[in-house]
Motif scaffolding. Structure first.
Motif: not given
Length: 400
Positions: A385-400
């Motif tokens: 099953r996917e996790s919330f962390e899996y869903l956001i891993e391609k986005e979170v490092r780009f947050m400014v």
């Protein structure tokens, strides 16, 4: 099958696939074509789980793919390149190049423009591209309009006259090798007559091409063989094969068949847990933890899937089975006679092995379900099953 135990062990929502049934279905269609050389090229788009593909590879299956990603999945699962076909109306240059580098069996050409692109890319790579042309025989498949592909109004394939021109062009090119011919009139086919009619039209074209020394080695009949969702009268694989073979007298070609739904559709179920019951005026709702993002077919096609509540059958009344997604189209069944349910009851949505998980999404930031295989009476996890962390891993490092 103990669905309640599986739900307790793996959680819900959950996809469950019976690999033994998948084996039986594959062997039925393979046996139906035993009178001819054949390749059963499973339609990966129906269900692309790697463990499922590996299971089919072990049975001797090929693969019909509609993206380079599906080709990579098939190869990773052990399906040999010489049994892989690349179909689809919108192949990118990089996909075509990689398919040529991987030396798959052939590329299905769906337009004149695509033929020129494949030729140009093959020339740049110094390769000869094995191709097939998808012929649109303009036959009504008598299926849902969204999954009809064989009429002139559909986006797929080319008309007979155009196909002839493409084969002549391919024959004259040092970078193209026309080895096959292909048609596919639609999905969830339950009528034999349109299939036979389409096959006869394309077989006649094939004979004409062979008379001018275009050596067609593969006769690709597509897939689309329907299954029972409700009360459909389905086609027996033997009758399906005989209808096609009856159009091929005097020819010696390898048959390619591309079943997807037939192999996996009724071998899978979707399990979801009851959250609440709700009544609004005269309407009763069973609200479950699975949503349209997990199983889209009912919302997309208004498709019918049988549903049952595990361990309950009495005191039934009409109800809609709906999910938590914030859309009015989020439902699995409408106006079904279902028993009174309680929090935690397990609802089984049947015939969910095809076009289920592969069409799922993360809408409403919902992690996609786990997938489980049953083989020889034993269950095993084949996708966690996917996790919330899996869903956001391609986005979170780009947050400014």
């Amino acid at each position: 099958m103990d669905y309640k135990a599986l739900a307790q062990k793996y959680g819900t929502p959950l996809y469950v696939y019976d690999f033994d049934e998948i084996s039986r279905n594959y062997n039925k269609i393979k046996t139906a074509f035993k009178a001819r050389k054949s390749i059963i090229a499973y339609a990966v788009k129906a269900n692309s789980n790697l463990s499922l593909l590996k299971h089919l590879a072990n049975l001797g299956s090929g693969a019909d793919c509609v993206s380079i990603g599906e080709i990579k999945r098939a190869l990773l699962a052990g399906i040999p390149n010489y049994k892989i076909i690349f179909s689809g109306v919108g192949k990118r240059d990089d996909e075509i190049a990689e398919a040529l580098e991987k030396d798959i069996l052939f590329i299905n050409i769906e337009s004149e423009a695509e033929l020129f692109r494949v030729e140009e890319i093959a020339a740049k790579l110094g390769k000869q591209a094995r191709i097939s042309v998808r012929v649109n025989p303009n036959i009504d498949p008598l299926t849902h309009p969204y999954i009809s592909t064989g009429l002139s109004e559909n986006k797929f394939g080319v008309a007979i006259d155009t196909a002839k021109k493409l084969y002549l062009k391919a024959k004259s090119s040092p970078y193209l090798n026309p080895v096959g011919i292909h048609f596919h009139i639609g999905s969830q086919l339950t009528e034999l007559a349109p299939i036979k009619e389409a096959s006869a039209i394309v077989a006649e074209l094939t004979r004409a091409l062979q008379k001018i020394d275009i050596d067609i080695k593969f006769f690709d009949v597509g897939g689309g063989l329907g299954i029972r969702y409700k009360d459909e009268k389905t086609i027996e694989p033997y009758d399906y094969a005989q209808a096609i073979l009856s159009t091929l007298s005097g020819t010696d070609m390898t048959i390619i068949c591309e079943p997807g739904r037939f192999i996996v559709g009724n071998a899978g179920v979707f399990l979801t847990s009851v959250l609440y019951e709700k009544e609004t005026g005269s309407k009763r709702f069973i609200i479950v933890d699975g949503g349209m993002n997990d199983l889209l077919r009912p919302s997309l096609y208004n498709a019918y899937h049988e549903v049952e509540v595990v361990g309950k059958s009495e005191d039934a009344s009409l109800a809609d089975v709906v999910g938590p997604v914030c859309e009015s189209g989020d439902f699995f069944a409408k106006d079904r006679l279902l028993p009174k349910t309680e929090h935690g009851d397990i609802v089984v949505v049947k015939s969910a092995g095809a076009y289920g998980f592969v069409m799922s999404s993360n809408y409403n930031t919902r992690p996609r379900p786990a997938e489980v295989a049953i083989e020889g009476g034993e269950d095993r996890l084949i996708r966690e099953r996917e996790s919330f962390e899996y869903l956001i891993e391609k986005e979170v490092r780009f947050m400014v």
